[in-house]
Design an enzyme around this catalytic site. Structure first.
Site, PDB file in Angstrom:
ATOM      1  N   ASP A 190     -14.061  22.940 -10.219  1.00  0.00           N
ATOM      2  CA  ASP A 190     -15.138  22.794 -11.204  1.00  0.00           C
ATOM      3  C   ASP A 190     -14.502  22.323 -12.512  1.00  0.00           C
ATOM      4  O   ASP A 190     -13.847  23.090 -13.211  1.00  0.00           O
ATOM      5  CB  ASP A 190     -15.840  24.143 -11.378  1.00  0.00           C
ATOM      6  CG  ASP A 190     -16.847  24.159 -12.518  1.00  0.00           C
ATOM      7  OD1 ASP A 190     -16.954  23.161 -13.256  1.00  0.00           O
ATOM      8  OD2 ASP A 190     -17.518  25.197 -12.690  1.00  0.00           O
ATOM      9  N   LYS A 243     -21.049  17.425 -21.336  1.00  0.00           N
ATOM     10  CA  LYS A 243     -19.945  18.119 -21.993  1.00  0.00           C
ATOM     11  C   LYS A 243     -18.824  17.142 -22.355  1.00  0.00           C
ATOM     12  O   LYS A 243     -17.751  17.552 -22.788  1.00  0.00           O
ATOM     13  CB  LYS A 243     -19.402  19.223 -21.081  1.00  0.00           C
ATOM     14  CG  LYS A 243     -20.423  20.314 -20.752  1.00  0.00           C
ATOM     15  CD  LYS A 243     -19.839  21.347 -19.804  1.00  0.00           C
ATOM     16  CE  LYS A 243     -20.900  22.305 -19.284  1.00  0.00           C
ATOM     17  NZ  LYS A 243     -21.385  23.240 -20.298  1.00  0.00           N
ATOM     18  N   HIS A 249     -18.195  30.385 -13.333  1.00  0.00           N
ATOM     19  CA  HIS A 249     -19.573  30.227 -13.803  1.00  0.00           C
ATOM     20  C   HIS A 249     -20.505  30.567 -12.637  1.00  0.00           C
ATOM     21  O   HIS A 249     -20.148  30.397 -11.472  1.00  0.00           O
ATOM     22  CB  HIS A 249     -19.766  28.773 -14.244  1.00  0.00           C
ATOM     23  CG  HIS A 249     -21.038  28.491 -14.958  1.00  0.00           C
ATOM     24  ND1 HIS A 249     -22.243  28.325 -14.299  1.00  0.00           N
ATOM     25  CD2 HIS A 249     -21.308  28.302 -16.280  1.00  0.00           C
ATOM     26  CE1 HIS A 249     -23.183  28.054 -15.186  1.00  0.00           C
ATOM     27  NE2 HIS A 249     -22.649  28.037 -16.393  1.00  0.00           N
ATOM     28  N   GLN A 288     -15.597  22.105 -17.844  1.00  0.00           N
ATOM     29  CA  GLN A 288     -14.990  22.360 -19.153  1.00  0.00           C
ATOM     30  C   GLN A 288     -13.700  21.581 -19.362  1.00  0.00           C
ATOM     31  O   GLN A 288     -13.223  21.478 -20.483  1.00  0.00           O
ATOM     32  CB  GLN A 288     -14.713  23.858 -19.323  1.00  0.00           C
ATOM     33  CG  GLN A 288     -15.938  24.704 -19.484  1.00  0.00           C
ATOM     34  CD  GLN A 288     -16.759  24.345 -20.709  1.00  0.00           C
ATOM     35  OE1 GLN A 288     -16.224  23.964 -21.740  1.00  0.00           O
ATOM     36  NE2 GLN A 288     -18.063  24.452 -20.602  1.00  0.00           N
ATOM     37  N   CYS A 317     -23.101  32.744 -18.618  1.00  0.00           N
ATOM     38  CA  CYS A 317     -23.258  32.539 -17.164  1.00  0.00           C
ATOM     39  C   CYS A 317     -22.004  32.958 -16.405  1.00  0.00           C
ATOM     40  O   CYS A 317     -21.629  32.343 -15.400  1.00  0.00           O
ATOM     41  CB  CYS A 317     -23.612  31.084 -16.848  1.00  0.00           C
ATOM     42  SG  CYS A 317     -25.262  30.611 -17.404  1.00  0.00           S
TER      43      CYS A 317
END
Length: 409
Positions: A203, A229, A126, A206, A367
């Protein structure tokens, strides 16, 4: 032992927003990779804070301040358990994944990554995990290197090993791709990065609502995520960091709460985790975030994952037969993200027609512009599934796509 299936109808009843019509049609919400919807208990937790004990935290001694502080810190403790961190001092409350990555870049990065040192990221990152490192390279003279992605959307691990060297100071990679759904082999990545003395940031934006995360078992140095999220409020995130690393890093922002004592001659900084939490935080949303964690745990990560995987498989099979449709991202291990392009149909036009039928999907580059360039496309249509979605909704998606294709071709 067989995992007991979820009662999806009962789950859906907990989400008020799902029970409405959009453009005269029942809402189908397939934009969960951008943000998930919120159960009523999370919404109620926000209301209860503002109507019952709204106050600033940590410094007040009156009843409302003490109650607010206790609720705020209870969320930190819940995150410690959720991630299996060694202690609450390793849980920094941020405004989201992007904020957490920037914190590491501006503290660990500026202090420990210098001229000629190397940072490895991947093609599927991202923008939030690209731009902060580019900014650091411009200031400190370090070098950014990129792990390639193969045609299926998986990392080229042989290339990764070849990129690693004694100049590698940090590897910063996504746990699960927001654009492809690919679940990366982060255990292997962490082990190999540590072998050359590099630190690792993952990261988890998700991954956090889909996968079980144990930061101690992973031996990861930094892990970042966002609550919006994870069925929680916007404006709340977590940076997990190993205690010794966080102690070695300078503060990110100056102001209230991150200090012990201030004089015009010198300031003494606060202990972890408060050293990185300057100013009044997003108290209400942090308090409500604990309810989102409780919601996830009440359903069970294993049951959520099983349901979402079944939806992904069903949707992949259902859409494959549509003329000209190509799935972008066919990795063996994926979270519930299905991205696709259709020959002769622009993804934005498709989304407009789907929206007219009450179906919300995401289109564009997500993104991840360098990733789109890797696949020689400008963007995709992305349907992403959460625990409250159903196969009946996927049937509507297929019908909607078929109708749109007939109109647009």
């Amino acid at each position: 032992m067989t995992t007991q299936k979820l009662d999806i109808d009962a789950v859906r009843q907990q989400f008020p927003i799902l029970h409405q019509q959009v453009n005269g049609k029942p809402l189908v919400y397939f934009d969960n990779a951008a943000t998930t919807q919120k159960p009523k208990e999370v919404i109620d937790a926000l209301s209860q804070y503002y109507t019952g004990y709204n106050a600033n935290i940590h410094r007040g001694i009156h009843t409302l301040a003490e109650k607010a502080t206790s609720a705020f810190e209870a969320t930190r403790s819940a995150f410690r358990t959720f991630l299996n961190a060694a202690g609450t001092e390793e849980i920094i409350l941020t405004y989201g994944t992007t904020d957490g990555i920037n914190l590491v870049a501006q503290t660990f990065g500026r202090s420990f990554i210098g001229k000629g040192d190397e940072i490895l990221i991947s093609t599927m990152e991202h923008h939030s995990n690209i731009v902060p490192w580019q900014m650091l390279c411009e200031v400190n003279g370090c070098v950014l290197k990129v792990i390639p992605v193969d045609e299926s959307g998986e990392l080229d691990m042989a290339a990764f090993e070849n990129l690693l060297s004694d100049r590698t100071r940090l590897v910063s990679v996504v746990h699960a791709s927001n654009a492809l759904g690919t679940i990366n082999p982060i255990t292997e990545i962490i082990r190999k990065a540590h072998h050359v003395g590099a630190k690792v940031l993952v990261d988890g934006a998700q991954a956090a609502s889909h996968l079980t995360i144990d930061v101690q078992a992973l031996d990861v140095d930094f892990y970042v995520l966002s609550l919006h999220k994870m069925y929680g409020p916007t404006g709340v995130g977590v940076l997990y960091g190993k205690k010794d690393l966080l102690n070695s890093m300078p503060p990110y922002r100056g102001g209230g709460e991150m200090i012990k004592e201030v004089t015009f001659a010198k300031t003494t900084y606060n202990d972890l985790p408060y050293k990185f939490e300057a100013g009044t935080p997003n108290i209400a949303d942090v308090v409500a975030a604990r309810t989102a964690i409780t919601f996830i745990e009440s359903l069970g990560k294993d049951r959520i994952a099983a349901h979402e995987l079944s939806l992904l498989q069903y949707a992949t099979d259902a859409l494959q037969g549509i003329d000209g449709l190509r799935v972008i991202g066919t990795a063996k291990n994926k979270v519930s993200v299905l991205s696709f392009v259709i020959k002769g149909v622009h993804h934005q036009d498709l989304a407009v027609i789907l929206d007219q039928q009450g179906i919300a999907v995401r289109t564009g580059h997500h993104c991840t512009q360098p990733l789109m360039q890797r696949f020689d496309i400008t963007g995709t249509t992305r349907a992403s599934f959460a625990v409250y979605n159903t196969t009946a909704e996927i049937d509507r998606l297929r019908e909607g796509v078929e109708r749109a294709v007939k109109m647009l071709k």
